[in-house]
Write an enzyme that holds these catalytic residues in place. Structure first.
Site, PDB file in Angstrom:
ATOM      1  N   ALA A  29       0.845  -1.202   0.000  1.00 42.20           N
ATOM      2  CA  ALA A  29       0.000   0.000   0.000  1.00 42.20           C
ATOM      3  C   ALA A  29       0.876   1.246   0.000  1.00 42.20           C
ATOM      4  O   ALA A  29       2.098   1.164  -0.126  1.00 42.20           O
ATOM      5  CB  ALA A  29      -0.921  -0.016   1.216  1.00 42.20           C
ATOM      6  N   ASN A  30       0.271   2.417   0.128  1.00 38.76           N
ATOM      7  CA  ASN A  30       1.019   3.668   0.257  1.00 38.76           C
ATOM      8  C   ASN A  30       0.271   4.593   1.208  1.00 38.76           C
ATOM      9  O   ASN A  30      -0.797   4.253   1.715  1.00 38.76           O
ATOM     10  CB  ASN A  30       1.253   4.309  -1.124  1.00 38.76           C
ATOM     11  N   ARG A  31       0.814   5.774   1.446  1.00 38.38           N
ATOM     12  CA  ARG A  31       0.304   6.659   2.508  1.00 38.38           C
ATOM     13  C   ARG A  31      -0.848   7.560   2.076  1.00 38.38           C
ATOM     14  O   ARG A  31      -1.268   8.430   2.833  1.00 38.38           O
ATOM     15  CB  ARG A  31       1.426   7.534   3.061  1.00 38.38           C
ATOM     16  N   SER A  32      -1.396   7.379   0.888  1.00 39.16           N
ATOM     17  CA  SER A  32      -2.517   8.219   0.458  1.00 39.16           C
ATOM     18  C   SER A  32      -3.699   8.063   1.411  1.00 39.16           C
ATOM     19  O   SER A  32      -4.105   6.957   1.744  1.00 39.16           O
ATOM     20  CB  SER A  32      -2.943   7.821  -0.960  1.00 39.16           C
ATOM     21  N   ALA A  95      -3.560   7.533  -5.631  1.00 40.46           N
ATOM     22  CA  ALA A  95      -2.156   7.127  -5.619  1.00 40.46           C
ATOM     23  C   ALA A  95      -2.130   5.623  -5.921  1.00 40.46           C
ATOM     24  O   ALA A  95      -2.127   4.783  -5.025  1.00 40.46           O
ATOM     25  CB  ALA A  95      -1.528   7.423  -4.261  1.00 40.46           C
TER      26      ALA A  95
END
Ligand code: C5P
Length: 222
Positions: A29-32, A95
């Site tokens: 995942a990512n921090r969006s 994102a």
């Protein structure tokens, strides 16, 4: 009407991160946070547009008047976007993960007692924005976002050309970390760069809707 400048326009928005499964319990995942994309969906609906919001996994409430479709992965998001066309404008705020696990395990991967670490092979995800740009149903106005930590404008100009979109909304995530409440954005197009002050995400969204309404009225008058 002046207070509903997007009345009669269809707008598609992607928001949030994507989650790419490694096995049934783990993902990439990512921090969006999805906050900017959801604020844009809310502002578009308030401006009178018919809004389709395709959202990655985020715990945010659906803004009033917005049709929301939840997805988990980039591949799912790409399919929902394809089904959502045609629209007057598409704003790709998500994102999207650049890579997914090439071969997600069907069962939880167990620790090896000898200490061997499992390999993780990655596969490239579809570029949703670039795909919409070359589709037969390309929207009248196609907008991408770019979160950069350095050389924000130069990267945005390169991205505009590479993705084939009309505008890139660029922001410096070193100055305004992902997940925060405000953004300082630069709107990069072939006509130049429009740089705004740091504003709350809701204010960025409202200002963007005014600019989009003007651009749609110029490109496809009603
Ligand atoms: O270069 P980068 O992929 O970071 O560009 C970001 C822009 O492209 C954003 O508008 C994002 O929503 C979009 N994008 C996409 N599909 C991808 C990767 C990025 O639509 N696989």
């Amino acid at each position: 009407a002046k207070h509903r400048p997007l009345y009669g326009r269809r707008i598609l928005i992607t928001a949030g991160p994507t989650h790419e499964p490694i096995d049934p319990v783990r993902y990439i995942a990512n921090r969006s946070s999805g906050k900017q994309g959801f604020a844009i969906a809310e502002a578009a609906a308030a401006a009178g547009a018919e809004v389709l919001l395709i959202a990655g996994p985020v715990p945010l409430p659906t803004p009033p008047g917005v049709i929301r479709v939840d997805v988990e992965t980039a591949v799912e998001m790409a399919e929902e976007v394809r089904q959502g066309l045609p629209v007057d404008a598409a704003i790709m705020v998500a994102a999207v993960a650049d890579w997914r696990a090439a071969d997600p395990a069907g069962q939880k991967i167990k620790k090896d007692r000898s200490g061997a670490v499992p390999p993780l092979a990655l596969a490239e995800n579809p570029d949703i924005l670039a795909g919409v740009a070359t589709s037969a149903e390309r929207p009248t106005l196609l907008i991408g976002f770019a979160a950069e930590t350095n050389d924000v404008i130069a990267h945005a100009e390169a991205k505009l050309a590479r993705k084939g979109c009309d505008w890139i909304v660029a922001n410096d995530v070193a100055a305004d970390p992902m997940g925060g409440e405000s953004n300082r954005v630069h709107i990069v197009s072939k006509d130049g760069i429009d740089s705004w002050d740091r504003l709350p995400k809701a204010a960025v969204a409202r200002k963007l809707m005014e600019k989009i309404a003007d651009e749609l009225d110029a490109r496809s008058p009603r």
